[in-house]
Motif scaffolding. Structure first.
Motif, short mmCIF file in Angstrom:
data_model
loop_
_atom_site.label_atom_id
_atom_site.label_comp_id
_atom_site.label_asym_id
_atom_site.label_seq_id
_atom_site.Cartn_x
_atom_site.Cartn_y
_atom_site.Cartn_z
N LEU A 243 -33.49 41.78 -48.17
CA LEU A 243 -33.76 42.11 -49.57
C LEU A 243 -34.90 43.44 -49.59
CD1 LEU A 243 -32.52 41.26 -52.24
CD2 LEU A 243 -34.53 39.74 -52.58
N LYS A 244 -34.64 44.44 -50.49
CA LYS A 244 -35.44 45.43 -50.37
C LYS A 244 -36.20 45.53 -52.05
CE LYS A 244 -34.74 47.27 -46.59
NZ LYS A 244 -35.75 47.31 -45.57
N SER A 245 -35.63 44.85 -52.90
CA SER A 245 -35.95 44.87 -54.36
C SER A 245 -35.70 43.54 -54.97
CB SER A 245 -35.36 46.16 -55.09
OG SER A 245 -35.68 46.10 -56.36
N LEU A 246 -36.62 43.11 -55.62
CA LEU A 246 -36.70 41.80 -56.07
C LEU A 246 -37.26 41.82 -57.62
CD1 LEU A 246 -35.93 38.67 -55.83
CD2 LEU A 246 -38.00 38.35 -55.18
N GLU A 247 -36.58 41.25 -58.57
CA GLU A 247 -37.08 41.30 -60.04
C GLU A 247 -36.73 39.88 -60.57
OE1 GLU A 247 -34.65 44.08 -62.03
OE2 GLU A 247 -35.74 45.78 -61.06
N PHE A 248 -37.90 39.35 -61.16
CA PHE A 248 -38.02 38.03 -61.60
C PHE A 248 -38.65 38.09 -63.00
CE2 PHE A 248 -37.95 35.46 -57.51
CZ PHE A 248 -36.53 35.41 -57.44
N TRP A 249 -37.78 38.03 -63.97
CA TRP A 249 -38.16 38.38 -65.37
C TRP A 249 -38.92 37.30 -66.17
CZ3 TRP A 249 -38.47 43.59 -65.98
CH2 TRP A 249 -37.88 44.20 -65.40
N ASP A 250 -38.90 36.04 -65.68
CA ASP A 250 -39.52 34.90 -66.40
C ASP A 250 -40.14 33.75 -65.25
OD1 ASP A 250 -40.41 32.78 -67.58
OD2 ASP A 250 -39.08 32.61 -69.28
N SER A 271 -39.80 46.89 -53.39
CA SER A 271 -40.20 46.64 -54.77
C SER A 271 -40.05 45.49 -55.47
CB SER A 271 -39.03 47.68 -55.33
OG SER A 271 -39.43 47.46 -57.20
N LEU A 272 -41.25 45.00 -56.18
CA LEU A 272 -41.28 43.31 -56.52
C LEU A 272 -41.75 43.56 -58.08
CD1 LEU A 272 -41.58 40.45 -56.23
CD2 LEU A 272 -43.94 40.66 -55.48
N THR A 273 -41.04 42.93 -58.87
CA THR A 273 -41.33 42.99 -60.43
C THR A 273 -41.48 41.22 -60.73
OG1 THR A 273 -40.10 44.87 -60.89
CG2 THR A 273 -40.46 43.19 -62.67
N LEU A 274 -42.59 40.75 -61.32
CA LEU A 274 -42.61 39.50 -61.45
C LEU A 274 -43.35 39.42 -63.02
CD1 LEU A 274 -44.57 38.05 -58.13
CD2 LEU A 274 -41.89 38.02 -58.97
#
Length: 617
Positions: A243-250, A271-274
């Protein structure tokens, strides 16, 4: 063997009638004494005349004395008897379920009125069939008769169908309301969406499906985040080493140990979005520092457990590889944290987003931002909702845009209410040729005239036009400012918000969405030409008394998809119809707070209007 039991003093409940009679002093013992006294003294009036002692004791002629010496008023006893009888009659009427109950009614009246008794034969008032009356026979008040069992079953089936249809309609309205809140239309879903929804309901068994694609996994992740179903057991399903990009919105239900799995299972993340990561603390960020060597984009919303010292350590060790950084909603990202970010990552940043950071309380620290940015490299800039409005000034934004405005495409300055016309005229209008997304919520010090002039000058700098514009609560803007903006970007704008711009007039909106050959605009144009050509004193006096109207040629909006006209009181049903006709791709239009937008407005079926007065879903 008898047992002596002492009274506990606890009594059971009394009926309303018993309690009423007790309060009035009417008991069963009193009744027995009164009956005994009446049988012993057939002429109570004569006895009272021969007993002067009783008359002395009872001065009130309405009172009598019982043998026990208790005074009872005759009037009260008579009224209580009447009330008792009325209460009993009401109880009988309730048991009979007949509001027209007559206390003098008897069973002998049934035959006189032609009403059958239970067990006798009667004719069904619906089909005329002869049947035997039972206690379960249904009586129809409107037809004043009983129905047979067959007709009764038919009536029951109709009632069940009506109730079923009512429940179905209620579910449908609820489904439409939920879709309306999500700004969606209820339609037949795609097979792919049905499968994804089914997977989310059985997320614990998703591994049995094997590889379903990263795009679909991202959709499932968003659905789980929306439903607050992303937790410790489901988070590992979205992690893999490639995995290169991960997005968890909650991440509100994901604990610290599960957040560490991200770095353990996905060491190649770039890229990481938390978001809503309130359980992310110092140890997690330190673990990311040592395990995520390739991480260059980091977006965190709500990391309020990470201290100022750990932020500085992270930037010192990993800041040189950061190109995009976003942090929101934390009071522990303080002045030293921002300085460390700028020193270690400022030259490499292409995206910087700082929002609702109460720990940044120094104007001098904000003023350092333009000194660490690389010229013509920053593409996305957000400085929104600072701790104090005077922290972000016109000079700060002008300096930033002068250095890196040439490459900026996204600019968000929501809540920076200290900005004035100087920022628009000396900054935005001069240094942003490639800007496509602009958000300026709550900038109430920008005036109508200055914004209109700046947009006219901006046309020479930016000829491409803006794609997204949000001017919510820029209360100083009026007709001229909005027309200058749309004249520049009307052919490219996709998302547009003029929420709470109360200075906009209905005449302006009518002209904006009305063809120039319309009789209304032709007459207005002729009137203006006449006023310009006629220079007599009489007309000059009229112009002084009456405000001269303005003429606005119609503009086209071929790509406008989403618009927010909420709390613009000049918007009514007529404007809604014109907007729907003039914007062929408009799919969502919000009109909250406009009480003259009603269900009577006619517009395209594929246009979703949200917030009309009297809408029923």
């Amino acid at each position: 063997m008898s047992r002596n039991r002492k009274s506990s003093g606890v009594r059971g409940p009394n009926s309303a009638l018993t309690e009423f009679l007790k309060n009035e002093g009417i008991t069963e013992g009193f009744r027995r004494r009164r009956e005994a006294q009446a049988s012993e003294s057939p002429h109570p009036q004569q006895e009272r005349s021969t007993e002067p002692e009783n008359e002395d004791i009872s001065e009130d002629p309405e009172e009598t004395v019982s043998p026990a010496g208790a005074r009872i008023r005759r009037g009260v006893a008579t009224e209580s008897d009447q009330e008792e009888e009325a209460i009993r009659a009401a109880g009988r009427a309730k048991r009979r379920d007949d509001s027209d109950f007559d206390p003098e009614f008897s069973d002998d009246d049934l035959d006189a009125n032609g009403i059958k008794k239970f067990g006798e034969e009667d004719n069904c008032v619906t089909c005329g069939k002869v049947f035997n009356l039972t206690v379960y026979s249904r009586y129809l008040r409107d037809q004043r008769g009983y129905v047979c069992e067959t007709c009764n079953e038919t009536i029951k089936a109709k009632e069940r169908n009506a109730k079923r249809n009512q429940m179905s309609s209620r579910k449908k309205r609820k489904k439409i309301a939920l879709a309306l809140l999500d700004k969606q239309v209820v339609r037949i879903p795609k097979l792919q969406d049905i499968c994804i929804k089914k997977i989310t309901l059985n997320i614990d068994d998703v591994e049995a499906l094997g590889d379903i694609g990263q795009v679909n996994m991202n959709k499932i992740s968003k659905i789980l985040s929306k439903n607050r179903s992303l937790n410790n057991s489901t988070v590992s399903l979205f992690l893999n080493p490639n995995l290169k990009s991960l997005e968890f919105w909650d991440c509100s239900n994901v604990d610290s140990d599960s957040l560490n799995r991200i770095a353990s299972y996905c060491p190649n993340l770039e890229s990481l979005t938390l978001f809503m990561c309130g359980q992310l603390h110092n140890d997690n960020l330190k673990y990311y520092t040592t395990n995520l060597k390739s991480l260059s984009e980091l977006s965190l919303n709500g990391p309020f457990l990470i201290s100022d010292t750990v932020w500085q350590e992270y930037f010192e060790q990993s800041g040189s590889q950061l190109t995009k950084f976003e942090v929101r909603n934390t009071h522990r990202f303080q002045n030293d944290s921002l300085i460390s970010l700028l020193e270690n990552s400022g030259r490499n940043l292409t995206s910087l987003r700082l929002s609702r950071l109460d720990g940044l309380d120094s104007k001098d620290v904000y003023d350092l931002i333009p000194h660490y940015l690389e010229p013509s490299k920053l593409e996305q800039l957000e400085i929104s909702y600072p701790f104090q409005e005077d922290l972000v000034t016109d000079d700060l934004l002008i300096n930033i845009l002068a250095i890196t405005g040439e490459t900026i495409t996204h600019l968000n300055l929501d809540g920076c209410s200290n900005l004035t016309d100087q920022f628009i005229t000396d900054g935005l209008a001069k240094f942003c040729p490639n800007l496509t997304h602009l958000s300026m919520k709550n900038l109430d010090q920008i005036t109508n005239e200055a914004f209109a002039r700046a947009l006219e000058e901006y046309s020479a700098v930016n000829s491409g036009g803006l794609i997204s514009v949000d001017l919510t609560k820029c209360t100083g803007l009026g007709d001229e400012a909005i027309y200058s903006l749309l004249k520049h970007s009307g052919h490219t704008v996709v998302e547009f918000s003029i929420n709470s711009l109360s200075l906009l007039s209905k005449d302006f909106l009518l002209q904006l969405f009305t063809e120039d050959h319309h009789p209304y605009k032709k007459g207005l144009k002729e009137k203006l030409e006449k006023l310009e050509s006629n220079g007599t004193n009489e007309n000059n006096e009229e112009n002084d008394n009456n405000e001269t109207p303005s003429y606005y040629p119609k503009l086209s909006f071929p790509f406008l998809t989403t618009a927010d006209f909420g709390f613009v009181r000049s918007v009514d049903d007529e404007i809604l119809e014109l907007v729907g006709e003039s914007c062929p791709k408009l799919s969502i239009l919000e009109v909250y707070g406009n009480n003259r937008c009603t269900f009577r407005a006619n517009f395209r079926k594929d246009l979703m209007v949200i917030g009309r007065q009297g809408d029923e879903v």
